[in-house]
Design a protein around this motif. Sequence first.
Motif, mmCIF file in Angstrom:
data_model
loop_
_atom_site.group_PDB
_atom_site.id
_atom_site.type_symbol
_atom_site.label_atom_id
_atom_site.label_comp_id
_atom_site.label_asym_id
_atom_site.label_seq_id
_atom_site.Cartn_x
_atom_site.Cartn_y
_atom_site.Cartn_z
ATOM 1 N N SER A 17 51.950 40.373 31.392
ATOM 2 C CA SER A 17 50.471 39.415 31.468
ATOM 3 C C SER A 17 50.910 38.391 30.514
ATOM 4 O O SER A 17 51.472 38.348 29.513
ATOM 5 N N ARG A 18 50.398 37.080 31.234
ATOM 6 C CA ARG A 18 50.480 35.849 30.395
ATOM 7 C C ARG A 18 49.209 35.291 30.193
ATOM 8 O O ARG A 18 48.375 34.991 31.321
ATOM 9 N N LEU A 19 49.066 34.806 29.263
ATOM 10 C CA LEU A 19 47.613 33.580 29.063
ATOM 11 C C LEU A 19 47.962 32.332 28.777
ATOM 12 O O LEU A 19 48.553 32.178 27.623
ATOM 13 N N TRP A 49 37.623 32.523 27.314
ATOM 14 C CA TRP A 49 38.410 32.202 28.424
ATOM 15 C C TRP A 49 38.481 30.695 28.603
ATOM 16 O O TRP A 49 39.351 29.964 28.711
ATOM 17 N N LEU A 64 47.403 35.951 34.175
ATOM 18 C CA LEU A 64 46.836 37.141 33.222
ATOM 19 C C LEU A 64 46.993 38.429 33.937
ATOM 20 O O LEU A 64 47.257 39.443 33.093
ATOM 21 N N VAL A 65 46.815 38.501 34.932
ATOM 22 C CA VAL A 65 46.662 39.980 35.448
ATOM 23 C C VAL A 65 48.147 40.522 36.139
ATOM 24 O O VAL A 65 48.336 41.682 36.547
ATOM 25 N N PRO A 67 43.772 42.782 30.789
ATOM 26 C CA PRO A 67 43.950 41.794 31.858
ATOM 27 C C PRO A 67 42.885 42.214 32.706
ATOM 28 O O PRO A 67 42.285 41.098 33.137
ATOM 29 N N ARG A 71 43.628 43.597 40.140
ATOM 30 C CA ARG A 71 44.734 42.886 39.645
ATOM 31 C C ARG A 71 45.748 42.682 40.652
ATOM 32 O O ARG A 71 46.322 41.485 40.905
ATOM 33 N N THR A 120 39.258 41.065 31.487
ATOM 34 C CA THR A 120 39.093 39.629 31.438
ATOM 35 C C THR A 120 38.980 39.225 32.704
ATOM 36 O O THR A 120 37.887 38.578 33.048
ATOM 37 N N ALA A 121 39.806 39.590 33.793
ATOM 38 C CA ALA A 121 39.603 39.070 35.015
ATOM 39 C C ALA A 121 38.285 39.568 35.788
ATOM 40 O O ALA A 121 37.595 38.801 36.416
ATOM 41 N N PRO A 133 49.492 38.973 25.383
ATOM 42 C CA PRO A 133 49.897 37.918 26.776
ATOM 43 C C PRO A 133 50.662 36.690 26.279
ATOM 44 O O PRO A 133 49.818 35.839 26.901
ATOM 45 N N LYS A 173 52.330 41.403 35.690
ATOM 46 C CA LYS A 173 53.141 42.275 34.771
ATOM 47 C C LYS A 173 54.655 41.601 34.574
ATOM 48 O O LYS A 173 55.190 41.430 35.631
#
Length: 523
Positions: free
Chosen positions: A330-332, A346, A325-326, A302, A263, A305-306, A367, A328
């Motif tokens: 987290s946002r998508l 994804w 995404l990773v 997160p 991350r 997924t990464a 996220p 802090k």
Amino acid sequence: MSVTVVVIGYNDAPHIADAVASACAQGEAVSEVIAVDDCSTDDSVHVLDGVAAHEPRLRVVRRTVNSGGCGTPRNEGLAHATAPYVLFLDSDDVLPPGAVDALLRAARTTRADVVGGLCVRRELPGGRELPWQRELYAKRRTLDEPAALPRVAADTLCVNKLYRTDFLRAHAILFPPGRYLYEDFVFTARVLAARPRMALVPDRVYVWHVRRDEERRSLSLDRDGAENWRARVRAHRQAVAELSGQPTLVRAARAGFLDRGLRMYVRELPRHDPAYQRAWWDLTRAYLTAFAPADVAAAAAPARTAAAVVRNAPAPRDLGRLRDLVSKPSRLLPPSARDETGTPVWAADLPGVPLTHLERAPMGRLPLTVDAILKPAARGSRLRLRLHELYGRVAEAGPVAVQAALVHRDTGRVVQRRSASLAPGPTPGTWTASLRLRLTELEAGTWDVWLMLAFADGTTRTTQPRALTSLGHLHRTAIPSRRHGLVLVHPYATHSASLALRVAPGMRGMGDVVRRKVGRWVR
């Protein structure tokens, strides 16, 4: 029972005396401090000799050839240790008051071979402190062996622990010698592989100083080249090999690698050049082939997924989206793609990365992405927010309101809580709000923006807004103030792309900003 504190240093004359002093200040529990100077070329030796002249517990060991790393001097200090217990300290860090007593007390009462305590990362010069592995050290625990609590393998630090000297010697546990970055990964794995009896305490036992502005950065902070990541992967691979007889610890170590190492480096990928990005991507894909599905599943969403994106994509892609995404929080970011069966994925061209966990995750852990634009102004600065949809979960919950608050980064002081309604935005799948802030009332320092989103179904989500950097709003603005005359406000995007602002009230504050800029330019 007493403790040897091994202090290692190289060309760190400005700080090493403070490290030694913090060890000596622990009291009678510290019978000796061994300072190993790794062939410094600055005034470190003279500084240590000056301290030794007044402190009989200090022994100075001078190496005649620089080792290039931290392992060799630590091994040398361990070889000279005479106390029943040993503790390691880096020359630019300090031991907080009472640290040795807390660790030694636990060692006595539990008969532990290793005792770990809470380490805090202190960001300098601001002084903000971030606990390391807070949950692991939330309460007192005694473990007959590390496998009783596998996540101890994720704490790769060696400096926040007290070791029984005879235990290390009986198992021939040493650090990798020479220039070996992340040597504590391997040392910690060797300790855990020997199945020590362990105790964990919630006391603060180590202060890790992070000096990002200094000209000579620490080895772990120098991440400009791909060699740093290559060294981290090599050390982690070796650590896993040391733990090979304990599969639960291997799984925890690999999950920890994804949750922290992967991350952290993914967050930095967008700022590197294409050659670095490709080298990093290829190296990471190759290493992740050794991870079993259960190893990846043990990591946080997160990181999982990464890792899946890296494993499934042959070349670097979606780096900004991965960074968000990773981070802090987290946002998508959109698009919210689905495969042919309607399963969230994804991307449409990357169906091997499913996002089914988003359909069942509670709102408080989703996220969510909130974009933000802050326009400083004398009569009230306007904060505009835009909440994005996430696979239908936002509309299902029914966004109704948002509360914004400014939090001083160093003191934690919370001011100017402002609320507004969330209304459907002009773009489908978005909701917007606008709030006014009085930035001229803020004290000097760095302020983070925090949001609490409220939904019609009664759920809430706390997050930080994402600073939009493409619209040209992140620039310094001087605002007239009755109290200060002028207030310089600088909205900016943090490393995790969150909106924050630096505030410098008055002409003196503005002068400090100019001097810091000139100083950085001169260096």
